[in-house]
Design a protein around this motif. Structure first.
Motif, PDB file in Angstrom:
ATOM      1  N   ARG A   1      42.488  23.245  40.564  1.00 31.83           N
ATOM      2  CA  ARG A   1      41.340  23.409  39.663  1.00 31.83           C
ATOM      3  C   ARG A   1      40.546  24.661  40.065  1.00 31.83           C
ATOM      4  NH1 ARG A   1      39.670  19.441  35.712  1.00 31.83           N
ATOM      5  NH2 ARG A   1      41.486  18.568  36.682  1.00 31.83           N
ATOM      6  N   ARG A   2      40.405  24.886  41.348  1.00 30.57           N
ATOM      7  CA  ARG A   2      39.712  26.078  41.855  1.00 30.57           C
ATOM      8  C   ARG A   2      40.426  27.341  41.371  1.00 30.57           C
ATOM      9  NH1 ARG A   2      39.983  26.218  47.981  1.00 30.57           N
ATOM     10  NH2 ARG A   2      39.149  24.139  47.662  1.00 30.57           N
ATOM     11  N   HIS A   3      41.755  27.328  41.454  1.00 32.64           N
ATOM     12  CA  HIS A   3      42.541  28.470  40.994  1.00 32.64           C
ATOM     13  C   HIS A   3      42.383  28.667  39.486  1.00 32.64           C
ATOM     14  CE1 HIS A   3      45.725  31.442  41.024  1.00 32.64           C
ATOM     15  NE2 HIS A   3      46.294  30.800  40.015  1.00 32.64           N
ATOM     16  N   LEU A   4      42.381  27.582  38.731  1.00 33.39           N
ATOM     17  CA  LEU A   4      42.200  27.650  37.288  1.00 33.39           C
ATOM     18  C   LEU A   4      40.850  28.263  36.938  1.00 33.39           C
ATOM     19  CD1 LEU A   4      43.162  26.928  34.401  1.00 33.39           C
ATOM     20  CD2 LEU A   4      42.011  24.735  34.703  1.00 33.39           C
ATOM     21  N   VAL A   5      39.807  27.852  37.631  1.00 28.19           N
ATOM     22  CA  VAL A   5      38.469  28.398  37.376  1.00 28.19           C
ATOM     23  C   VAL A   5      38.436  29.889  37.698  1.00 28.19           C
ATOM     24  CG1 VAL A   5      36.053  28.316  38.108  1.00 28.19           C
ATOM     25  CG2 VAL A   5      37.288  26.193  37.680  1.00 28.19           C
ATOM     26  N   LEU A   6      39.046  30.293  38.814  1.00 28.38           N
ATOM     27  CA  LEU A   6      39.090  31.705  39.183  1.00 28.38           C
ATOM     28  C   LEU A   6      39.872  32.514  38.146  1.00 28.38           C
ATOM     29  CD1 LEU A   6      38.271  33.799  41.293  1.00 28.38           C
ATOM     30  CD2 LEU A   6      40.422  33.336  42.464  1.00 28.38           C
ATOM     31  N   GLN A   7      40.975  31.980  37.649  1.00 18.46           N
ATOM     32  CA  GLN A   7      41.756  32.667  36.606  1.00 18.46           C
ATOM     33  C   GLN A   7      40.949  32.796  35.315  1.00 18.46           C
ATOM     34  OE1 GLN A   7      44.832  34.141  36.601  1.00 18.46           O
ATOM     35  NE2 GLN A   7      44.752  33.869  38.806  1.00 18.46           N
ATOM     36  N   ALA A   8      40.220  31.734  34.944  1.00 13.61           N
ATOM     37  CA  ALA A   8      39.395  31.776  33.726  1.00 13.61           C
ATOM     38  C   ALA A   8      38.300  32.834  33.860  1.00 13.61           C
ATOM     39  CB  ALA A   8      38.790  30.407  33.450  1.00 13.61           C
ATOM     40  N   LEU A   9      37.684  32.910  35.042  1.00 14.19           N
ATOM     41  CA  LEU A   9      36.667  33.938  35.267  1.00 14.19           C
ATOM     42  C   LEU A   9      37.275  35.339  35.220  1.00 14.19           C
ATOM     43  CD1 LEU A   9      34.577  32.307  38.136  1.00 14.19           C
ATOM     44  CD2 LEU A   9      33.851  32.687  35.774  1.00 14.19           C
ATOM     45  N   GLY A  10      38.461  35.492  35.789  1.00 18.14           N
ATOM     46  CA  GLY A  10      39.143  36.783  35.745  1.00 18.14           C
ATOM     47  C   GLY A  10      39.461  37.212  34.323  1.00 18.14           C
ATOM     48  N   LEU A  11      39.943  36.265  33.512  1.00 20.18           N
ATOM     49  CA  LEU A  11      40.226  36.561  32.106  1.00 20.18           C
ATOM     50  C   LEU A  11      38.952  36.942  31.368  1.00 20.18           C
ATOM     51  CD1 LEU A  11      42.200  36.608  29.701  1.00 20.18           C
ATOM     52  CD2 LEU A  11      41.668  34.181  29.376  1.00 20.18           C
ATOM     53  N   MET A  12      37.875  36.192  31.624  1.00 14.17           N
ATOM     54  CA  MET A  12      36.599  36.491  30.973  1.00 14.17           C
ATOM     55  C   MET A  12      36.145  37.917  31.297  1.00 14.17           C
ATOM     56  SD  MET A  12      32.816  34.979  31.662  1.00 14.17           S
ATOM     57  CE  MET A  12      32.814  35.812  33.235  1.00 14.17           C
ATOM     58  N   TRP A  13      36.242  38.311  32.568  1.00 11.46           N
ATOM     59  CA  TRP A  13      35.812  39.653  32.959  1.00 11.46           C
ATOM     60  C   TRP A  13      36.720  40.728  32.374  1.00 11.46           C
ATOM     61  CZ3 TRP A  13      31.327  41.273  34.395  1.00 11.46           C
ATOM     62  CH2 TRP A  13      30.440  40.394  34.985  1.00 11.46           C
ATOM     63  N   ALA A  14      38.006  40.484  32.324  1.00  4.29           N
ATOM     64  CA  ALA A  14      38.936  41.460  31.742  1.00  4.29           C
ATOM     65  C   ALA A  14      38.640  41.684  30.262  1.00  4.29           C
ATOM     66  CB  ALA A  14      40.377  40.998  31.930  1.00  4.29           C
ATOM     67  N   VAL A  15      38.419  40.582  29.534  1.00  3.48           N
ATOM     68  CA  VAL A  15      38.097  40.697  28.104  1.00  3.48           C
ATOM     69  C   VAL A  15      36.749  41.380  27.919  1.00  3.48           C
ATOM     70  CG1 VAL A  15      37.548  39.338  26.043  1.00  3.48           C
ATOM     71  CG2 VAL A  15      39.542  38.754  27.413  1.00  3.48           C
ATOM     72  N   SER A  16      35.771  41.037  28.755  1.00  4.08           N
ATOM     73  CA  SER A  16      34.443  41.648  28.641  1.00  4.08           C
ATOM     74  C   SER A  16      34.504  43.156  28.851  1.00  4.08           C
ATOM     75  CB  SER A  16      33.491  41.038  29.669  1.00  4.08           C
ATOM     76  OG  SER A  16      33.313  39.675  29.430  1.00  4.08           O
ATOM     77  N   PHE A  17      35.207  43.591  29.894  1.00  3.87           N
ATOM     78  CA  PHE A  17      35.321  45.027  30.136  1.00  3.87           C
ATOM     79  C   PHE A  17      36.117  45.710  29.023  1.00  3.87           C
ATOM     80  CE2 PHE A  17      34.087  44.192  34.567  1.00  3.87           C
ATOM     81  CZ  PHE A  17      33.162  45.218  34.717  1.00  3.87           C
ATOM     82  N   GLY A  18      37.146  45.051  28.525  1.00  2.00           N
ATOM     83  CA  GLY A  18      37.921  45.628  27.430  1.00  2.00           C
ATOM     84  C   GLY A  18      37.093  45.815  26.173  1.00  2.00           C
ATOM     85  N   ILE A  19      36.304  44.812  25.834  1.00  2.00           N
ATOM     86  CA  ILE A  19      35.441  44.909  24.654  1.00  2.00           C
ATOM     87  C   ILE A  19      34.381  45.980  24.861  1.00  2.00           C
ATOM     88  CG2 ILE A  19      33.676  43.674  23.326  1.00  2.00           C
ATOM     89  CD1 ILE A  19      35.418  41.167  23.636  1.00  2.00           C
TER      90      ILE A  19
END
Length: 98
Positions: free
Chosen positions: A28-46
Protein backbone atom coordinates in the motif's frame (compact mmCIF):
# COMPACT_ATOMS: atom_id res chain seq x y z
CA UNK A 1 24.26 21.57 -0.38
CA UNK A 2 25.05 17.93 -1.04
CA UNK A 3 23.62 16.97 2.36
CA UNK A 4 20.45 18.98 1.67
CA UNK A 5 19.89 17.19 -1.64
CA UNK A 6 20.59 13.82 -0.02
CA UNK A 7 18.14 14.52 2.81
CA UNK A 8 15.46 15.76 0.38
CA UNK A 9 15.82 12.68 -1.80
CA UNK A 10 15.59 10.33 1.17
CA UNK A 11 12.66 12.22 2.66
CA UNK A 12 10.67 11.69 -0.53
CA UNK A 13 11.84 8.29 -1.81
CA UNK A 14 13.15 6.31 1.17
CA UNK A 15 10.36 4.34 2.85
CA UNK A 16 12.26 4.31 6.15
CA UNK A 17 12.51 8.13 6.29
CA UNK A 18 9.44 9.55 4.55
CA UNK A 19 6.11 10.07 6.34
CA UNK A 20 4.81 7.11 4.33
CA UNK A 21 6.76 4.90 6.77
CA UNK A 22 3.72 5.08 9.04
CA UNK A 23 1.67 3.02 6.55
CA UNK A 24 2.20 -0.54 7.81
CA UNK A 25 1.53 -2.39 4.51
CA UNK A 26 4.54 -2.16 2.18
CA UNK A 27 2.43 -2.76 -0.95
CA UNK A 28 0.00 0.00 0.00
CA UNK A 29 2.92 2.34 0.78
CA UNK A 30 4.37 1.63 -2.66
CA UNK A 31 0.98 2.23 -4.29
CA UNK A 32 0.65 5.60 -2.56
CA UNK A 33 4.18 6.60 -3.62
CA UNK A 34 3.42 5.58 -7.24
CA UNK A 35 0.15 7.57 -7.19
CA UNK A 36 2.01 10.63 -5.91
CA UNK A 37 4.68 10.18 -8.58
CA UNK A 38 2.03 9.97 -11.30
CA UNK A 39 0.30 13.06 -9.92
CA UNK A 40 3.55 15.05 -10.01
CA UNK A 41 4.45 13.85 -13.51
CA UNK A 42 1.03 14.87 -14.86
CA UNK A 43 1.18 18.20 -13.00
CA UNK A 44 4.57 19.10 -14.45
CA UNK A 45 3.48 17.95 -17.90
CA UNK A 46 0.37 20.11 -17.82
CA UNK A 47 2.32 23.09 -16.46
CA UNK A 48 5.02 22.81 -19.13
CA UNK A 49 2.40 22.36 -21.84
CA UNK A 50 0.43 25.38 -20.70
CA UNK A 51 3.58 27.52 -20.59
CA UNK A 52 4.41 26.50 -24.15
CA UNK A 53 0.87 27.05 -25.42
CA UNK A 54 0.65 30.28 -23.45
CA UNK A 55 3.67 31.69 -25.27
CA UNK A 56 2.13 30.84 -28.65
CA UNK A 57 -1.24 32.21 -27.54
CA UNK A 58 0.30 35.47 -26.29
CA UNK A 59 2.16 35.89 -29.57
CA UNK A 60 -1.00 35.23 -31.59
CA UNK A 61 -3.03 37.69 -29.54
CA UNK A 62 -0.28 40.32 -29.84
CA UNK A 63 -0.40 39.99 -33.64
CA UNK A 64 -4.20 40.36 -33.65
CA UNK A 65 -4.05 43.40 -31.37
CA UNK A 66 -1.33 44.96 -33.55
CA UNK A 67 -3.43 44.36 -36.67
CA UNK A 68 -6.43 46.02 -35.01
CA UNK A 69 -4.25 48.99 -33.98
CA UNK A 70 -2.90 49.43 -37.52
CA UNK A 71 -6.46 49.27 -38.90
CA UNK A 72 -7.71 51.91 -36.45
CA UNK A 73 -4.71 54.14 -37.20
CA UNK A 74 -5.29 53.76 -40.95
CA UNK A 75 -9.01 54.58 -40.70
CA UNK A 76 -8.30 57.55 -38.43
CA UNK A 77 -5.65 58.89 -40.80
CA UNK A 78 -7.93 58.38 -43.82
CA UNK A 79 -10.73 60.32 -42.12
CA UNK A 80 -8.65 63.22 -40.83
CA UNK A 81 -5.74 63.45 -43.36
CA UNK A 82 -6.72 61.77 -46.63
CA UNK A 83 -3.93 63.57 -48.50
CA UNK A 84 -1.40 61.26 -46.79
CA UNK A 85 -2.61 58.45 -49.04
CA UNK A 86 -2.29 60.49 -52.26
CA UNK A 87 1.37 61.49 -52.25
CA UNK A 88 3.64 59.33 -54.39
CA UNK A 89 2.42 55.89 -53.39
CA UNK A 90 1.91 53.36 -56.16
CA UNK A 91 1.89 53.94 -59.89
CA UNK A 92 0.41 57.05 -61.39
CA UNK A 93 -2.52 56.81 -63.79
CA UNK A 94 -1.98 57.30 -67.53
CA UNK A 95 1.61 58.39 -67.13
CA UNK A 96 0.71 61.32 -64.86
CA UNK A 97 3.29 62.30 -62.28
CA UNK A 98 2.58 64.15 -59.06
Amino acid sequence: MRQLIFFGWNFIFNADVSPLRHIPDTKRRHLVLQALGLMWAVSFGIALGSYTVLAISVLGHAVLIAAAAVTVATYTAAASKPHLFMSGLGRSRDGEHD
